[in-house]
Design a protein around this motif. Structure first.
Motif, PDB file in Angstrom:
ATOM      1  N   ASP A   1       0.868   6.990  -0.861  1.00  0.00           N
ATOM      2  CA  ASP A   1      -0.006   5.974  -1.088  1.00  0.00           C
ATOM      3  C   ASP A   1       0.412   5.321  -2.682  1.00  0.00           C
ATOM      4  O   ASP A   1       0.619   6.332  -3.533  1.00  0.00           O
ATOM      5  CB  ASP A   1      -1.625   6.681  -1.396  1.00  0.00           C
ATOM      6  CG  ASP A   1      -2.281   5.443  -2.121  1.00  0.00           C
ATOM      7  OD1 ASP A   1      -2.764   4.645  -1.389  1.00  0.00           O
ATOM      8  OD2 ASP A   1      -2.789   5.688  -3.290  1.00  0.00           O
TER       9      ASP A   1
ATOM     10  N   ARG B   1       0.946  -1.271   0.070  1.00  0.00           N
ATOM     11  CA  ARG B   1      -0.172   0.035   0.099  1.00  0.00           C
ATOM     12  C   ARG B   1       0.856   1.213  -0.094  1.00  0.00           C
ATOM     13  O   ARG B   1       0.440   2.200  -0.540  1.00  0.00           O
ATOM     14  CB  ARG B   1      -0.777   0.095   1.225  1.00  0.00           C
ATOM     15  CG  ARG B   1      -1.678   1.282   1.484  1.00  0.00           C
ATOM     16  CD  ARG B   1      -2.850   1.420   0.810  1.00  0.00           C
ATOM     17  NE  ARG B   1      -3.271   2.770   0.613  1.00  0.00           N
ATOM     18  CZ  ARG B   1      -4.152   3.311   1.314  1.00  0.00           C
ATOM     19  NH1 ARG B   1      -4.582   2.739   2.560  1.00  0.00           N
ATOM     20  NH2 ARG B   1      -4.497   4.665   1.453  1.00  0.00           N
ATOM     21  N   TRP B   2       1.836   1.219   0.585  1.00  0.00           N
ATOM     22  CA  TRP B   2       2.850   2.511   0.852  1.00  0.00           C
ATOM     23  C   TRP B   2       3.941   2.482   0.204  1.00  0.00           C
ATOM     24  O   TRP B   2       5.016   1.328   0.261  1.00  0.00           O
ATOM     25  CB  TRP B   2       2.836   2.713   2.305  1.00  0.00           C
ATOM     26  CG  TRP B   2       1.633   2.879   2.959  1.00  0.00           C
ATOM     27  CD1 TRP B   2       0.939   1.873   3.900  1.00  0.00           C
ATOM     28  CD2 TRP B   2       0.539   3.893   3.061  1.00  0.00           C
ATOM     29  NE1 TRP B   2      -0.069   2.145   4.259  1.00  0.00           N
ATOM     30  CE2 TRP B   2      -0.337   3.533   3.795  1.00  0.00           C
ATOM     31  CE3 TRP B   2       0.562   5.329   2.506  1.00  0.00           C
ATOM     32  CZ2 TRP B   2      -1.626   4.317   4.061  1.00  0.00           C
ATOM     33  CZ3 TRP B   2      -0.401   6.213   2.500  1.00  0.00           C
ATOM     34  CH2 TRP B   2      -1.508   5.757   3.399  1.00  0.00           C
TER      35      TRP B   2
END
Length: 144
Positions: free
Chosen positions: A97, A79-80
Motif C-alpha cells: 500500500d 495505490r500500490w
C-alpha cells in the motif's frame, strides 16, 4: 519501529492476488536497512518470512523502478508499489500500500534522516560481529 501495512501477494501467471498485512520494521541501530515480514499463513512452510534490504531502495521505488538484485521495487499504480523478491526457490511479487509505505518511510526518515545513516553505524561492533562469525575450523575466521 514497526508498521503494519496492507499488501497483496500476487501470482501473476494465475492472475490471483491475496490480501495480507505485512510488517515493515526500521531500527535506528541498523539505519540503512528495513525489514519486511510476511505472516506464517502465507509462507510455503508455515513460518514467518523476513526480508532485509536497503531503506533507500523502498524510497526510490515509490517513484521510479529501483533495484537490480534480489529485491526490485517500482511504482505499480496510484495505490500500490510493487516489490519483487528473488530467492533460490523462485520469486515472490508483493504490492505494498503506497500510503502505508509513505507513512512508514516518513517515520523512519524522521528517526534517522537520509544521508545521516553513517553517523548511526557502530563500525567497531560491525567488525566484531563479522569476525565472530568465523568457523572454528578456520583460525583466520574466513568462511568458504
Amino acid at each position: 519501529m514497526t508498521h503494519q501495512i496492507p499488501a497483496r501477494l500476487c501470482a501473476e501467471r494465475l492472475a490471483v492476488r491475496r490480501d495480507v498485512s505485512v510488517s515493515l520494521t526500521y531500527d535506528c541501530d541498523d539505519p540503512l536497512a528495513v525489514h519486511l515480514s510476511f505472516p506464517a499463513v502465507v509462507s510455503c512452510d508455515g513460518t514467518p518470512v523476513n526480508w532485509a534490504f536497503a531503506r533507500s531502495l523502498l524510497a526510490t521505488g515509490l517513484h521510479v523502478p529501483a533495484g537490480a538484485g534480489d529485491v526490485q521495487v517500482w511504482p505499480h499504480d496510484d495505490r500500490w508499489v510493487a516489490v519483487k523478491l528473488f530467492a533460490p526457490q523462485g520469486y515472490a511479487l508483493v504490492e505494498l500500500d503506497r500510503r502505508g509505505l509513505r507513512h512508514f518511510l516518513a517515520h523512519s526518515f524522521t528517526a534517522v534522516p537520509p544521508k545521516r545513516e553513517a553517523g548511526r553505524l557502530d563500525v567497531d561492533a560491525l567488525i566484531e560481529a563479522l569476525l565472530a562469525t568465523g568457523s572454528s575450523d578456520d583460525p583466520g575466521g574466513r568462511q568458504p
